[in-house]
Enzyme design. Sequence first.
Site, PDB file in Angstrom:
ATOM      1  N   LEU A  44      -4.250   2.702  -9.936  1.00 39.00           N
ATOM      2  CA  LEU A  44      -5.153   2.522 -10.979  1.00 39.00           C
ATOM      3  C   LEU A  44      -6.572   3.040 -10.415  1.00 39.00           C
ATOM      4  O   LEU A  44      -6.877   2.554  -9.330  1.00 39.00           O
ATOM      5  CB  LEU A  44      -5.081   1.230 -11.715  1.00 39.00           C
ATOM      6  CG  LEU A  44      -3.818   0.931 -12.616  1.00 39.00           C
ATOM      7  CD1 LEU A  44      -4.163  -0.519 -13.037  1.00 39.00           C
ATOM      8  CD2 LEU A  44      -3.904   1.800 -14.131  1.00 39.00           C
ATOM      9  N   ASP A  45      -7.142   3.614 -11.523  1.00 40.52           N
ATOM     10  CA  ASP A  45      -8.419   4.066 -11.085  1.00 40.52           C
ATOM     11  C   ASP A  45      -9.573   2.875 -10.753  1.00 40.52           C
ATOM     12  O   ASP A  45      -9.043   1.699 -11.482  1.00 40.52           O
ATOM     13  CB  ASP A  45      -9.429   4.963 -11.944  1.00 40.52           C
ATOM     14  CG  ASP A  45      -8.698   6.225 -11.735  1.00 40.52           C
ATOM     15  OD1 ASP A  45      -8.423   6.816 -10.670  1.00 40.52           O
ATOM     16  OD2 ASP A  45      -8.518   7.150 -12.988  1.00 40.52           O
TER      17      ASP A  45
END
Length: 235
Positions: A44-45
């Site tokens: 995930l960012d």
Amino acid sequence: MELATELKEGILLVDKPQGRTSFSLIRTLTKLIGVKKIGHAGTLDPFATGVMVMLIGRKFTRLSDVLLFEDKEYAAIAHLGTTTDSYDCDGKIVGRSKKVPTYEEILEAALYFQGEIQQIPPMFSAKKINGKKLYEYARQGLSIERRQSTVQVSLQITKYEYPLLYFSVQCSKGTYIRSIAHELGNMLGCGAYLEELRRLRSGSFSIDQCIDGCLLDRPDFDVSPYLRDFNGNIL
């Protein structure tokens, strides 16, 4: 380390905190349990939160490719009227618009994001071209030609309070939610970037099965009671 020899192999479901990189979370877990063989089923960012599937031990890490191909579900917020170079809240603002789309216009634009669509990876992404990640080119001010990819999506608008547009997405592997926000903004003629993103599900694993990722920062935290098998059952 005694803990490492006693620890079972398994799947640890973690709710990634906002502001942490996925790999910093993996490094923290590695240090906590003393096991080097740790993988994941999708990153995930940093600004995003939600389900991260951590794979502990050879039995589980060797099947990471299988889990990576599972579909995913997200809750997201797009910020209308502003565009950024990275398509998300961490990017540099590159455009603004005073246009305020109507709810009817939004619903009509959202119809495009149903079923099979074509996406071009954003320049600020980890996808590699010629052995180099796209964001490395982007940071040098370069724009590289990228091939379209086919993804499956199902988007639902959940709330609209300009400039914020709330939506949920079920999608296949390789879908960029940032790109959906950006493309939706372009279709509405006002521009948009992704303000918030939360992964609610990865394959059969859901957010209500996750532990708070901040717990991994506690040096005395024992992950053993939270390890699961491929069916999500506690080991």
